[in-house]
Design an enzyme around this catalytic site. Structure first.
Site, PDB file in Angstrom:
ATOM      1  N   PHE A  12       0.831  -1.206   0.000  1.00 54.33           N
ATOM      2  CA  PHE A  12       0.000   0.000   0.000  1.00 54.33           C
ATOM      3  C   PHE A  12       0.870   1.264   0.000  1.00 54.33           C
ATOM      4  O   PHE A  12       0.715   2.159  -0.855  1.00 54.33           O
ATOM      5  CB  PHE A  12      -0.928  -0.122   1.221  1.00 54.33           C
ATOM      6  CG  PHE A  12      -1.402   1.136   1.856  1.00 54.33           C
ATOM      7  CD1 PHE A  12      -2.049   2.110   1.113  1.00 54.33           C
ATOM      8  CD2 PHE A  12      -1.243   1.316   3.226  1.00 54.33           C
ATOM      9  CE1 PHE A  12      -2.533   3.260   1.736  1.00 54.33           C
ATOM     10  CE2 PHE A  12      -1.718   2.449   3.848  1.00 54.33           C
ATOM     11  CZ  PHE A  12      -2.351   3.438   3.096  1.00 54.33           C
ATOM     12  N   ASP A  55      13.635 -11.038  -2.469  1.00 53.56           N
ATOM     13  CA  ASP A  55      13.518 -11.011  -1.013  1.00 53.56           C
ATOM     14  C   ASP A  55      14.807 -10.422  -0.460  1.00 53.56           C
ATOM     15  O   ASP A  55      15.901 -10.867  -0.820  1.00 53.56           O
ATOM     16  CB  ASP A  55      13.327 -12.452  -0.516  1.00 53.56           C
ATOM     17  CG  ASP A  55      12.865 -12.481   0.927  1.00 53.56           C
ATOM     18  OD1 ASP A  55      13.389 -11.678   1.732  1.00 53.56           O
ATOM     19  OD2 ASP A  55      11.983 -13.301   1.243  1.00 53.56           O
ATOM     20  N   SER A 119       8.125   2.803  13.004  1.00 54.76           N
ATOM     21  CA  SER A 119       6.751   2.705  13.516  1.00 54.76           C
ATOM     22  C   SER A 119       6.565   3.376  14.872  1.00 54.76           C
ATOM     23  O   SER A 119       7.413   3.253  15.760  1.00 54.76           O
ATOM     24  CB  SER A 119       6.359   1.239  13.651  1.00 54.76           C
ATOM     25  OG  SER A 119       5.111   1.141  14.300  1.00 54.76           O
ATOM     26  N   SER A 120       5.399   4.002  15.012  1.00 53.01           N
ATOM     27  CA  SER A 120       5.041   4.589  16.301  1.00 53.01           C
ATOM     28  C   SER A 120       4.853   3.503  17.353  1.00 53.01           C
ATOM     29  O   SER A 120       4.775   3.807  18.544  1.00 53.01           O
ATOM     30  CB  SER A 120       3.745   5.370  16.167  1.00 53.01           C
ATOM     31  OG  SER A 120       2.718   4.480  15.797  1.00 53.01           O
ATOM     32  N   TYR A 143       7.090  -6.958  16.911  1.00 51.05           N
ATOM     33  CA  TYR A 143       7.099  -6.057  15.753  1.00 51.05           C
ATOM     34  C   TYR A 143       7.716  -4.709  16.127  1.00 51.05           C
ATOM     35  O   TYR A 143       8.584  -4.177  15.423  1.00 51.05           O
ATOM     36  CB  TYR A 143       5.660  -5.861  15.268  1.00 51.05           C
ATOM     37  CG  TYR A 143       5.472  -4.759  14.261  1.00 51.05           C
ATOM     38  CD1 TYR A 143       5.820  -4.950  12.927  1.00 51.05           C
ATOM     39  CD2 TYR A 143       4.962  -3.515  14.636  1.00 51.05           C
ATOM     40  CE1 TYR A 143       5.647  -3.936  11.989  1.00 51.05           C
ATOM     41  CE2 TYR A 143       4.789  -2.505  13.707  1.00 51.05           C
ATOM     42  CZ  TYR A 143       5.133  -2.723  12.385  1.00 51.05           C
ATOM     43  OH  TYR A 143       4.968  -1.713  11.467  1.00 51.05           O
ATOM     44  N   LYS A 147      11.193  -2.990  14.679  1.00 52.21           N
ATOM     45  CA  LYS A 147      11.198  -1.686  14.018  1.00 52.21           C
ATOM     46  C   LYS A 147      12.120  -0.695  14.746  1.00 52.21           C
ATOM     47  O   LYS A 147      12.816   0.102  14.116  1.00 52.21           O
ATOM     48  CB  LYS A 147       9.774  -1.121  13.948  1.00 52.21           C
ATOM     49  CG  LYS A 147       8.917  -1.764  12.865  1.00 52.21           C
ATOM     50  CD  LYS A 147       9.292  -1.188  11.492  1.00 52.21           C
ATOM     51  CE  LYS A 147       8.448  -1.744  10.366  1.00 52.21           C
ATOM     52  NZ  LYS A 147       8.848  -1.229   9.053  1.00 52.21           N
ATOM     53  N   ARG A 211      -5.966   6.353  18.137  1.00 56.56           N
ATOM     54  CA  ARG A 211      -4.901   6.297  17.145  1.00 56.56           C
ATOM     55  C   ARG A 211      -4.832   7.631  16.406  1.00 56.56           C
ATOM     56  O   ARG A 211      -5.847   8.300  16.228  1.00 56.56           O
ATOM     57  CB  ARG A 211      -5.158   5.178  16.120  1.00 56.56           C
ATOM     58  CG  ARG A 211      -5.068   3.756  16.680  1.00 56.56           C
ATOM     59  CD  ARG A 211      -3.646   3.399  17.085  1.00 56.56           C
ATOM     60  NE  ARG A 211      -3.479   2.018  17.516  1.00 56.56           N
ATOM     61  CZ  ARG A 211      -3.621   1.605  18.776  1.00 56.56           C
ATOM     62  NH1 ARG A 211      -3.984   2.443  19.731  1.00 56.56           N
ATOM     63  NH2 ARG A 211      -3.395   0.348  19.084  1.00 56.56           N
ATOM     64  N   ARG A 272      -6.680  -7.009  22.198  1.00 54.32           N
ATOM     65  CA  ARG A 272      -5.629  -7.737  21.491  1.00 54.32           C
ATOM     66  C   ARG A 272      -4.302  -7.684  22.246  1.00 54.32           C
ATOM     67  O   ARG A 272      -3.900  -6.597  22.692  1.00 54.32           O
ATOM     68  CB  ARG A 272      -5.460  -7.073  20.124  1.00 54.32           C
ATOM     69  CG  ARG A 272      -5.275  -7.989  18.987  1.00 54.32           C
ATOM     70  CD  ARG A 272      -5.387  -7.288  17.664  1.00 54.32           C
ATOM     71  NE  ARG A 272      -4.486  -6.163  17.492  1.00 54.32           N
ATOM     72  CZ  ARG A 272      -4.376  -5.468  16.352  1.00 54.32           C
ATOM     73  NH1 ARG A 272      -5.111  -5.785  15.331  1.00 54.32           N
ATOM     74  NH2 ARG A 272      -3.550  -4.466  16.259  1.00 54.32           N
ATOM     75  N   ASP A 275      -1.307  -4.838  22.088  1.00 55.71           N
ATOM     76  CA  ASP A 275      -1.895  -3.563  21.663  1.00 55.71           C
ATOM     77  C   ASP A 275      -1.424  -2.399  22.540  1.00 55.71           C
ATOM     78  O   ASP A 275      -1.260  -2.547  23.742  1.00 55.71           O
ATOM     79  CB  ASP A 275      -3.420  -3.661  21.813  1.00 55.71           C
ATOM     80  CG  ASP A 275      -4.141  -3.478  20.497  1.00 55.71           C
ATOM     81  OD1 ASP A 275      -3.507  -3.636  19.449  1.00 55.71           O
ATOM     82  OD2 ASP A 275      -5.346  -3.180  20.536  1.00 55.71           O
TER      83      ASP A 275
HETATM   84  C1  UD1 Z   1      -0.563  -0.063  13.048  1.00 55.28           C
HETATM   85  C2  UD1 Z   1       0.091  -0.691  11.846  1.00 55.28           C
HETATM   86  C3  UD1 Z   1       1.540  -0.925  12.091  1.00 55.28           C
HETATM   87  C4  UD1 Z   1       2.141   0.406  12.411  1.00 55.28           C
HETATM   88  C5  UD1 Z   1       1.460   0.995  13.629  1.00 55.28           C
HETATM   89  C6  UD1 Z   1       1.985   2.376  13.870  1.00 55.28           C
HETATM   90  C7  UD1 Z   1      -1.450  -1.949  10.470  1.00 55.28           C
HETATM   91  C8  UD1 Z   1      -2.002  -3.298  10.143  1.00 55.28           C
HETATM   92  N1  UD1 Z   1      -0.581  -1.928  11.486  1.00 55.28           N
HETATM   93  O1  UD1 Z   1      -0.579  -0.942  14.171  1.00 55.28           O
HETATM   94  O2  UD1 Z   1       2.179  -1.414  10.944  1.00 55.28           O
HETATM   95  O3  UD1 Z   1       3.507   0.275  12.631  1.00 55.28           O
HETATM   96  O4  UD1 Z   1       0.076   1.113  13.368  1.00 55.28           O
HETATM   97  O5  UD1 Z   1       1.194   3.059  14.741  1.00 55.28           O
HETATM   98  O6  UD1 Z   1      -1.747  -0.946   9.835  1.00 55.28           O
HETATM   99  N2  UD1 Z   1      -8.722  -3.218  15.902  1.00 55.28           N
HETATM  100  C9  UD1 Z   1     -10.053  -3.487  16.150  1.00 55.28           C
HETATM  101  N3  UD1 Z   1     -10.744  -4.240  15.246  1.00 55.28           N
HETATM  102  C10 UD1 Z   1     -10.180  -4.745  14.106  1.00 55.28           C
HETATM  103  C11 UD1 Z   1      -8.810  -4.466  13.866  1.00 55.28           C
HETATM  104  C12 UD1 Z   1      -8.113  -3.697  14.787  1.00 55.28           C
HETATM  105  O7  UD1 Z   1     -10.619  -3.069  17.166  1.00 55.28           O
HETATM  106  O8  UD1 Z   1     -10.872  -5.410  13.328  1.00 55.28           O
HETATM  107  C13 UD1 Z   1      -8.004  -2.371  16.858  1.00 55.28           C
HETATM  108  C14 UD1 Z   1      -6.697  -2.956  17.344  1.00 55.28           C
HETATM  109  O9  UD1 Z   1      -6.885  -3.831  18.433  1.00 55.28           O
HETATM  110  C15 UD1 Z   1      -5.943  -1.679  17.737  1.00 55.28           C
HETATM  111  C16 UD1 Z   1      -6.458  -0.655  16.720  1.00 55.28           C
HETATM  112  O10 UD1 Z   1      -7.659  -1.164  16.201  1.00 55.28           O
HETATM  113  O11 UD1 Z   1      -6.281  -1.268  19.032  1.00 55.28           O
HETATM  114  C17 UD1 Z   1      -5.492  -0.423  15.587  1.00 55.28           C
HETATM  115  O12 UD1 Z   1      -5.111  -1.691  15.080  1.00 55.28           O
HETATM  116  P1  UD1 Z   1      -4.300  -1.845  13.704  1.00 55.28           P
HETATM  117  O13 UD1 Z   1      -5.006  -1.147  12.614  1.00 55.28           O
HETATM  118  O14 UD1 Z   1      -4.006  -3.292  13.531  1.00 55.28           O
HETATM  119  O15 UD1 Z   1      -2.996  -0.987  13.960  1.00 55.28           O
HETATM  120  P2  UD1 Z   1      -1.858  -0.996  15.092  1.00 55.28           P
HETATM  121  O16 UD1 Z   1      -1.805  -2.264  15.838  1.00 55.28           O
HETATM  122  O17 UD1 Z   1      -2.046   0.284  15.834  1.00 55.28           O
END
Ligand code: UD1
Length: 322
Positions: A12, A55, A119-120, A143, A147, A211, A272, A275
């Site tokens: 992406f 790779d 990454s943050s 992860y 990073k 976020r 999760r 998280d």
């Molecule tokens: C994301 C990035 C990661 C990046 C980081 C920097 C993705 C997949 N991951 O991690 O590469 O380095 O930000 O800040 O973009 N959630 C739900 N329902 C869902 C999916 C997720 O509630 O169906 C929640 C997760 O538990 C989390 C939040 O949404 O609390 C964000 O999750 P996600 O989009 O996976 O991102 P990060 O883990 O923050």
């Protein structure tokens, strides 16, 4: 004309960077192993780039990729917190070992500058908000550790060998071409596509986690600026790339309801592992040294992203939405 190497070009972020580099009239070489990237993301620019399926764990391929390159955007990664919790070795290899290979190759090829997708997640659960780069990192997931270790390697390669490196700490990037199809996909890509299909999304935890959701165009701009800023001010350093505004998931769901027309409710599931609770950036260092400003805000970014999933996603991947 400068030549840019983009790793993870079929992803992406990598594919968005490629389009921007081509638009400014420069040349693009790209590598991807298609572990998370998709051929569809580069199909339309495939004949204008030097693409190599490779790779970076293969050091020879990394060296060939860097040959006669001016700038590197290193986006290749397995960008998932939960996937790293399940398989820390895979995360370490794809996110850290591959980066060290690329740094070695970039140093040998004497590239002008290497900009890295940090990454943050490195900030982890430190209670201080907003997160600024001078804070002590406290990574939680494998992860985040990988990073962060990459950032230290980048600084080391600048200080030991003079390779100009810049780490950009991305905060939850979203936008067109983000893959929504895996359980590890970013939350906005999953929520938007589910809600357009009238399927119920799930919030992990109480939805109060926040976020700093950052639209892809802001990230592309930060990368281009990171190549241009004076080395004395940016080389070997780390910069947040975000909007400086946090939104929690409950509020995000409400905004998406309005924008997608979804009328159902959200489901709540267990929190999760690994998280982070709150993530909001201080972007003053990036503004000062890179001249960065987030030009597309959350709502505008969401509107553009929803439009893309509605009009383009089906054509690319054959999964009609709404
Ligand atoms: C994301 C990035 C990661 C990046 C980081 C920097 C993705 C997949 N991951 O991690 O590469 O380095 O930000 O800040 O973009 N959630 C739900 N329902 C869902 C999916 C997720 O509630 O169906 C929640 C997760 O538990 C989390 C939040 O949404 O609390 C964000 O999750 P996600 O989009 O996976 O991102 P990060 O883990 O923050």
């Amino acid at each position: 004309m400068a030549v840019y190497l983009i790793t993870g070009i079929a992803g992406f972020i990598g594919s968005s960077l490629a389009r921007a580099v081509l638009a400014q009239g420069d040349a693009v070489r790209g590598v991807d192993n298609f572990s998370t990237g998709k051929p569809g993301n580069i199909a339309e620019i495939r004949d204008r780039i030097d693409f190599r399926e490779a790779d970076l764990l293969d050091l020879k391929a990394a060296r060939e990729a860097c040959h006669e390159i001016d700038y590197v955007f290193h986006e290749a990664a397995i960008p998932s917190v939960p996937r790293s919790v399940l398989d820390p070795l895979e995360s370490n290899q794809a996110n850290l070992d591959a980066t060290v290979h690329l740094l070695l190759a970039a140093r040998e090829a004497k590239v002008k500058r290497l900009v890295f997708a940090a990454s943050s997640a490195a900030y982890g659960d430190s209670p201080t908000l907003p997160k600024h780069e001078a804070m002590q990192p406290t990574p939680i997931s494998p992860y985040a550790v990988a990073k962060l270790a990459c950032e230290y390697y980048l600084t080391s390669f600048y200080r030991c060998y003079g390779l100009e490196t810049v780490s950009l700490r991305y905060f939850n990037i979203f936008g067109p071409r983000q893959d929504p199809s895996s359980p590890y996909s970013g939350v906005l890509a999953q929520f938007i596509t589910k809600m357009l299909k009238r399927e119920q999304p799930t919030i992990f935890g109480d939805g109060k986690q926040s976020r700093d959701f950052t639209y892809i165009d802001n990230v592309v701009e930060a990368n281009l600026l990171a190549c241009k800023a004076p080395a004395t001010e940016v080389a070997g350093r780390v910069f947040n790339v975000a909007t400086a505004r946090g939104v929690d998931l409950n509020e995000t769901f409400q905004v998406l309801k309005k924008l997608t027309g979804y009328t159902g409710e959200v489901k709540y599931g267990p929190e999760r592992t690994g998280d982070v609770k709150h993530s909001v950036a201080d972007i003053s260092r990036t503004e000062k040294y890179l001249g960065y400003k987030p030009r597309v805000n959350f709502e505008e970014g969401l509107a553009r992203t929803i439009e893309w999933y509605k009009t383009e996603w089906a054509g690319l991947y054959g999964q009609p939405l709404s």
